[in-house]
Design an enzyme around this catalytic site. Structure first.
Site, PDB file in Angstrom:
ATOM      1  N   SER A 281     -41.178-139.973 -63.478  1.00 48.08           N
ATOM      2  CA  SER A 281     -39.869-139.625 -64.013  1.00 48.08           C
ATOM      3  C   SER A 281     -39.496-140.338 -65.289  1.00 48.08           C
ATOM      4  O   SER A 281     -38.602-139.904 -66.010  1.00 48.08           O
ATOM      5  CB  SER A 281     -38.790-139.876 -62.954  1.00 48.08           C
ATOM      6  OG  SER A 281     -38.930-138.978 -61.876  1.00 48.08           O
TER       7      SER A 281
ATOM      8  N   LYS B 256     -29.045-143.380 -66.775  1.00 48.13           N
ATOM      9  CA  LYS B 256     -29.468-142.278 -65.914  1.00 48.13           C
ATOM     10  C   LYS B 256     -28.462-142.067 -64.785  1.00 48.13           C
ATOM     11  O   LYS B 256     -28.017-143.023 -64.152  1.00 48.13           O
ATOM     12  CB  LYS B 256     -30.860-142.569 -65.365  1.00 48.13           C
ATOM     13  CG  LYS B 256     -31.495-141.421 -64.597  1.00 48.13           C
ATOM     14  CD  LYS B 256     -32.931-141.759 -64.219  1.00 48.13           C
ATOM     15  CE  LYS B 256     -33.593-140.613 -63.461  1.00 48.13           C
ATOM     16  NZ  LYS B 256     -35.006-140.893 -63.142  1.00 48.13           N
TER      17      LYS B 256
ATOM     18  N   SER C 105     -37.553-136.939 -63.772  1.00 48.34           N
ATOM     19  CA  SER C 105     -36.128-136.794 -63.573  1.00 48.34           C
ATOM     20  C   SER C 105     -35.287-137.487 -64.640  1.00 48.34           C
ATOM     21  O   SER C 105     -34.068-137.338 -64.660  1.00 48.34           O
ATOM     22  CB  SER C 105     -35.747-137.331 -62.185  1.00 48.34           C
ATOM     23  OG  SER C 105     -36.027-138.728 -62.086  1.00 48.34           O
TER      24      SER C 105
END
Length: 509
Positions: free
Chosen positions: A181, A82, A157
């Site tokens: 997320s 990420k 996210s």
């Protein structure tokens, strides 16, 4: 096993093929890169790459497997990280113009542990700017499209990680979770996302070290691959006071939990959160299928307290701590979503903060009471079918206007407040034909128990085509117009109606 198209294989199957010599890390990486070159342009899940280093590391892993001496449990597996998480020698932008040239010199400890187990960091996965929001789009890399329909959001996210896994670009990816997320993008992309208890995966870069609202965790296509990652990354760190080091084999031998022995609770709306009628109906249909198979399945009142206001304050204090100074110094380098979040944070007082922490404690105790006699509590993961990524956020659910841009994440962020584990499993499709996610909540620090339950539930869901994990038809991917990278940033809605409420008042439970 068909290794002619290996990118769709589970991580475990790939590793077994490495061990037998049927497949090498070099050949597997080459297959992944070829697949990425064809598919990633349609969904924009992967951003910065370190291909040259990955090729060299795959060659070294190939030699180790041929010598019968793999480096670790993940040796030779390509990994997506990420873009909020530091990777040594690989661009880490946080989706922000402020960090477009940021190349860290060290790995985040979670990433370092994955490397130590043999994983090969190939690419970064896309995020919203600074991880703010449930829609993965930012001014650096643009938007990520859903592999089932690139015009729709992949969530956020950890949207880039979820989309990459669903599209078989990579076998494993990392994520993080404050208000959902890990879970929200996993649900709407049809993969598995796991929010561990706050003590499981060390998070030494958390801006408020004593606040457990934000955690790090793994993402995978199924529970077993997720456990494979978790074995590599769990453990404490001296710079994370909430993390703990359990026995190294903690996740090696999970107890068997036959479906017939499970005692489950469920809530279709997590204490009254807005939810689309079709999602509610899909969830209840899943409960109808599950109930006859388990020992107990009963509705649970999940009205635990003033969950929305608590989350608003806890999230805002963390956001303000991390970004207030830099945003004041160089406001032009931050988008309107970031500035709106900071304004919200500045509006809260120390009294608000004290109330929120006390109310979170009451929420935990209320949740513990609900969990008495239960192995897990089930809810939908997402309240609506995914909409277009061109829309910054969901504005209405079942006729109700959202008072703040992340309110549509209530089903997941309410679960964050307990500090315990939560997992989302793919459970077929919703009425719009998009993936449907089933969220399961476990007792605080009950990670091994929840994972054992999730493994049994996954087996049950996979046995029926209607509830099995859906796969996108990648042959039907088409370019989206305008291009994914051509986005227009709109100011978010950020004015919660409860902001002016008396902080001394809380919901009785």
């Amino acid at each position: 096993m068909d290794i002619s198209t290996p990118t769709g294989l589970s991580a475990r199957t790939v590793l077994a093929a490495f061990a037998r010599g049927d497949l090498t890390p070099s050949a597997y990486l080459e297959a992944c890169l070829s697949h990425i070159s064809r598919v990633n342009p349609f969904i924009n899940a992967l951003t910065a790459f370190n291909t040259e280093r990955a090729v060299a590391e795959a060659a070294a892993a190939t030699a180790r497997w041929q010598d019968g001496a793999p480096k670790g449990a993940l040796d030779g597996l390509p990994l997506g990280v990420k873009d909020l998480q530091d990777t040594a020698g690989l661009l880490t932008t946080h989706g922000s113009p402020r960090a477009v040239a940021n190349v860290p010199s060290t790995d985040l400890p979670m990433v370092a542990r994955l490397r130590a187990a043999g994983a090969i960091v190939l690419a970064k996965t896309n995020v919203p700017e600074m991880g703010a929001g449930g829609n993965t789009r930012n001014p650096v890399w643009g938007a990520t499209g859903n592999p089932f329909n690139p015009a729709l959001t992949a969530g956020g996210s950890s949207g880039g990680s979820a989309a990459a896994l669903a599209a078989d670009l990579l076998p494993i990816c990392t994520g993080s979770d404050t208000g959902g997320s890990l879970r929200l993008p996993a649900a709407i992309c049809g993969i598995v996302g796991y929010r561990p208890s706050v003590d499981v995966v060390a998070h030494p870069t958390r801006p408020l070290g004593w606040s457990g609202i934000s955690v790090l965790g793994p993402m995978a296509r199924d529970v077993e691959d997720l456990i494979l990652m978790l074995r590599a990354v769990h453990g404490g760190h001296p710079n994370d006071p909430l993390s703990m080091s359990y026995p190294a084999d903690r996740f090696d031998r999970l107890a068997e939990r036959p479906l017939s022995t499970l005692r489950l609770g469920y809530s279709e709306d997590f204490g009254g959160a807005p939810i689309d009628a079709d999602i509610r109906a899909t969830f209840l249909k899943r409960i109808e299928a599950i109930a006859p198979q388990v020992s107990e399945c009963r509705a649970v009142d999940m009205g635990l307290g003033a969950m929305d206001r608590v989350f608003d304050i806890l999230r805002a204090e963390s956001f303000l701590t991390a970004f207030d100074g830099p945003a004041r110094e160089t406001p032009e380098l931050f988008g309107p979503t970031i500035h709106a979040n900071l304004e919200l944070g500045r509006s809260f007082t120390l009294t608000d903060r004290g109330w929120a922490h006390a109310e979170q404690t009451r929420i935990l105790r209320a949740f513990n009471a609900r969990m008495e006699g239960l192995d897990a509590i089930l809810t939908p993961t997402v309240p609506v079918s995914p909409g277009p990524w061109s829309a910054p956020h969901v504005t209405h659910i079942d006729g109700e206007e959202m008072d703040i841009y992340y309110r549509w994440l209530a089903l997941t962020y309410r679960g964050s407040l307990t500090g315990g584990p939560a997992i989302t499993l793919p459970a077929g499709r919703d009425g719009s034909g998009m993936p449907f996610g089933l969220q399961m909540l476990g007792a605080s620090r009950g990670d091994t128990d929840l994972l054992a339950v999730a493994r049994s539930m996954e087996s049950f869901l996979e046995a029926d085509p209607e509830t099995a994990r859906p796969r996108p038809d990648l042959s039907k991917l088409r370019a989206v117009t305008p291009a994914l990278r051509s986005i227009v940033t709109h100011p978010p809605v950020l004015h919660p109606q409860r902001r002016g409420a008396d902080p001394s008042v809380h919901t009785a439970v």
